[in-house]
Enzyme design. Structure first.
Site, PDB file in Angstrom:
ATOM      1  N   ASP A 114       0.859  -1.186   0.000  1.00  0.00           N
ATOM      2  CA  ASP A 114       0.000   0.000   0.000  1.00  0.00           C
ATOM      3  C   ASP A 114       0.896   1.236   0.000  1.00  0.00           C
ATOM      4  O   ASP A 114       2.112   1.108  -0.032  1.00  0.00           O
ATOM      5  CB  ASP A 114      -0.941  -0.010   1.218  1.00  0.00           C
ATOM      6  CG  ASP A 114      -2.269   0.680   0.920  1.00  0.00           C
ATOM      7  OD1 ASP A 114      -2.259   1.874   0.573  1.00  0.00           O
ATOM      8  OD2 ASP A 114      -3.306   0.013   1.040  1.00  0.00           O
TER       9      ASP A 114
ATOM     10  N   ASP B 109     -10.928  -1.415   2.340  1.00  0.00           N
ATOM     11  CA  ASP B 109      -9.659  -1.145   1.658  1.00  0.00           C
ATOM     12  C   ASP B 109      -8.653  -2.191   2.109  1.00  0.00           C
ATOM     13  O   ASP B 109      -7.908  -2.001   3.072  1.00  0.00           O
ATOM     14  CB  ASP B 109      -9.176   0.270   1.965  1.00  0.00           C
ATOM     15  CG  ASP B 109      -8.163   0.752   0.936  1.00  0.00           C
ATOM     16  OD1 ASP B 109      -7.770  -0.050   0.064  1.00  0.00           O
ATOM     17  OD2 ASP B 109      -7.772   1.933   0.994  1.00  0.00           O
ATOM     18  N   VAL B 110      -8.645  -3.302   1.394  1.00  0.00           N
ATOM     19  CA  VAL B 110      -7.838  -4.453   1.822  1.00  0.00           C
ATOM     20  C   VAL B 110      -6.735  -4.802   0.831  1.00  0.00           C
ATOM     21  O   VAL B 110      -5.813  -5.526   1.156  1.00  0.00           O
ATOM     22  CB  VAL B 110      -8.729  -5.694   2.086  1.00  0.00           C
ATOM     23  CG1 VAL B 110      -9.770  -5.378   3.167  1.00  0.00           C
ATOM     24  CG2 VAL B 110      -9.428  -6.186   0.820  1.00  0.00           C
ATOM     25  N   LYS B 111      -6.863  -4.338  -0.406  1.00  0.00           N
ATOM     26  CA  LYS B 111      -5.830  -4.513  -1.440  1.00  0.00           C
ATOM     27  C   LYS B 111      -5.322  -5.952  -1.516  1.00  0.00           C
ATOM     28  O   LYS B 111      -4.113  -6.187  -1.663  1.00  0.00           O
ATOM     29  CB  LYS B 111      -4.670  -3.548  -1.194  1.00  0.00           C
ATOM     30  CG  LYS B 111      -5.150  -2.097  -1.006  1.00  0.00           C
ATOM     31  CD  LYS B 111      -4.515  -1.112  -1.912  1.00  0.00           C
ATOM     32  CE  LYS B 111      -5.124   0.268  -1.838  1.00  0.00           C
ATOM     33  NZ  LYS B 111      -5.059   0.928  -0.526  1.00  0.00           N
ATOM     34  N   ARG B 112      -6.214  -6.918  -1.420  1.00  0.00           N
ATOM     35  CA  ARG B 112      -5.799  -8.306  -1.470  1.00  0.00           C
ATOM     36  C   ARG B 112      -5.570  -8.755  -2.919  1.00  0.00           C
ATOM     37  O   ARG B 112      -5.991  -8.094  -3.870  1.00  0.00           O
ATOM     38  CB  ARG B 112      -6.845  -9.218  -0.821  1.00  0.00           C
ATOM     39  CG  ARG B 112      -7.129  -8.925   0.665  1.00  0.00           C
ATOM     40  CD  ARG B 112      -5.900  -8.979   1.533  1.00  0.00           C
ATOM     41  NE  ARG B 112      -6.179  -9.129   2.954  1.00  0.00           N
ATOM     42  CZ  ARG B 112      -6.025  -8.177   3.879  1.00  0.00           C
ATOM     43  NH1 ARG B 112      -5.600  -6.969   3.550  1.00  0.00           N
ATOM     44  NH2 ARG B 112      -6.283  -8.424   5.149  1.00  0.00           N
TER      45      ARG B 112
END
Lengths: 302, 302
Positions: A114, B109-112
């Site tokens: 991130d 908002d985990v951006k996995r």
């Protein structure tokens, strides 16, 4: 060897156990041995998640205990724990602690990434709070998104494995795109990984910033090995995903080290292909065979 | 409008609240109002994490309650919760539920991102178990690593925002690389996002597979908007990261919709720049100003 450089600890663990084997901890309720499931009848629990957590805990504790002689590291895959919600997340943290106490190196397979301030929170969460020895990270944000992780390779003896070429077929979609320079995206990422790791070198020439290279692409892996001296490789995709040890000899350096190989399902659920023996014996046998096969592939023995 | 298409719900939320504002929930103990910190003296807790969790819970509950008139969605940033371990993860799940109950759309908002079977566990964890309306995902694994998320846009009314061009400076490292075709990596990813979303279209021409485009790159965002009709944009980087509403007019479509904009710190900690009023009033005023400024930038009113 300094105790607080991850690369040094990684090489020492390979030598100490004479093993390149990382056991992936991917708990999946549907695949658990019936012995585990039968010991936890649904009626004793408030919900499925609570039951699954109890099963995973027993399963993983027994596995960790059984494989100390074969595997030098474990790689808990946090996704399978998160699928049980906060109860699963707590189990993930317990498994990291338990595995470290048993002498394994622990690579948290979290694939985080991130922008800077958020990456700092992730690095804190996974390297400081959960306390894994190393984690996997995603490079899409670029250098500033990885810096909090990289800082911990220089200052806290932690390790990072950056996704370079992943084991899945879809990895071609972005990683194999050709750049105007003629190289592929994953080769460029490999170059960045070398650069990012330059200040994390241990006493044996390896850095604490490694690369994830899928075992399903052994030719690309061998090419990268030749170009990336001093970068440790974490190689997933062995076993259930189809890769074999003999194909991986090009991923080790001339000393037969520098690379560790992960297998999850083929070890965890080995009992499904080895009827008539206890599931723990099946897992141990599978890990033993993998250890020997990799040791030979690395040019280290019979 | 069908209730079970995420894009339809997104556009309806913009119209319903006359707002493009997403409030990013990035709790940071050092920045909390002293009123919150003073109400939770350290001595009452077994450890810092327990105290921080209690503070975050009170802070976020009050904020959510105060901003229902201004924000159409919230975006909890899971990294800040994970930094408190499993206790923080449980709070993240509670915040998702609480925000949904208050009528917000919730973008986790985990951006996995991972290979298929693992991505399935992540999609289950975040869209089914935690129950967010949508999540952010990382495209580096390619199509098969996103399919479990994409399936839920088609079958369960969920949404996905794929990282395309992120707000940080380091985004240039990989996202801006030029391909042999002449386009950049992020433009190619934008094309893939269009393709991946083609079966998730709602009744108003928008798909449930969106793109994350940093507000700090307004020119690139406007260019993408012109080429990506029907792809909703989630635009972080407003406020504390420096972007202003007037720069973002090119990111809205001709109806003044299709894009939502996230601000976290500038709203959450607005009291630091607005002395003399209660911290909740400061947050509400900041969100109100952002709402009006974006509404004008979208060509929707004075």
């Amino acid at each position: 060897m300094t105790a607080d450089n991850f690369a040094d600890r990684l090489l020492a663990a390979i030598e100490g156990k004479q093993s390149h084997v990382v056991v992936g901890l991917d708990p999946d309720f549907a695949l658990l041995p019936s012995e585990i499931r039968d010991a936890h009848p649904r009626a004793q629990y408030a919900g499925d998640d609570e039951m699954h957590e109890a099963c995973y805990r027993e399963f993983l504790t027994a596995l960790l205990d059984a494989l100390t002689g074969e595997a030098m590291a474990v790689k808990p895959q946090i996704a399978y724990f998160e699928a049980l919600g906060s109860r699963g997340y707590a189990l993930y943290e317990d498994v990291v602690t338990m595995a470290k106490d048993m002498g394994y190196l622990v690579i948290g397979d979290v694939k985080r990434g991130d922008i800077g301030s958020t990456a700092e929170a992730y690095a804190r969460a996974h390297l400081d709070v959960a306390g894994a020895d190393a984690v996997t990270v995603n490079p899409y944000f670029g250098a500033d998104g990885l810096e909090p992780f990289l800082r911990r390779t220089r200052e806290s003896g932690k390790g990072v494995f950056v996704l370079v070429k992943t084991s899945n077929a879809g990895s071609a979609d972005i990683q194999d795109l050709e750049l105007s320079s003629g190289e592929t995206v994953y080769r460029r990422v490999a170059g960045l990984v070398e650069y990012w790791g330059r200040e994390s070198e241990g006493s044996r020439g390896y850095r604490s910033v490694g690369a994830v290279i899928g075992a399903t692409y052994p030719a690309q892996g061998a090419e990268l090995r030749a170009r990336m001296a001093g970068v440790p490789f974490l190689v997933p995709g062995y076993g259930a995903q189809g890769a074999k040890a003999t194909e991986l000899s090009g991923l080790f350096d001339e000393d037969g080290t520098g690379t560790v190989v992960n297998s999850a399902r083929a070890i965890l659920y080995a009992y499904r292909k080895r009827p008539g023996i206890h599931w723990l014996d099946a897992a141990r046998l599978e890990a033993q065979e993998m250890r020997s096969a990799l040791w030979r592939a690395a040019g280290r023995g019979r």
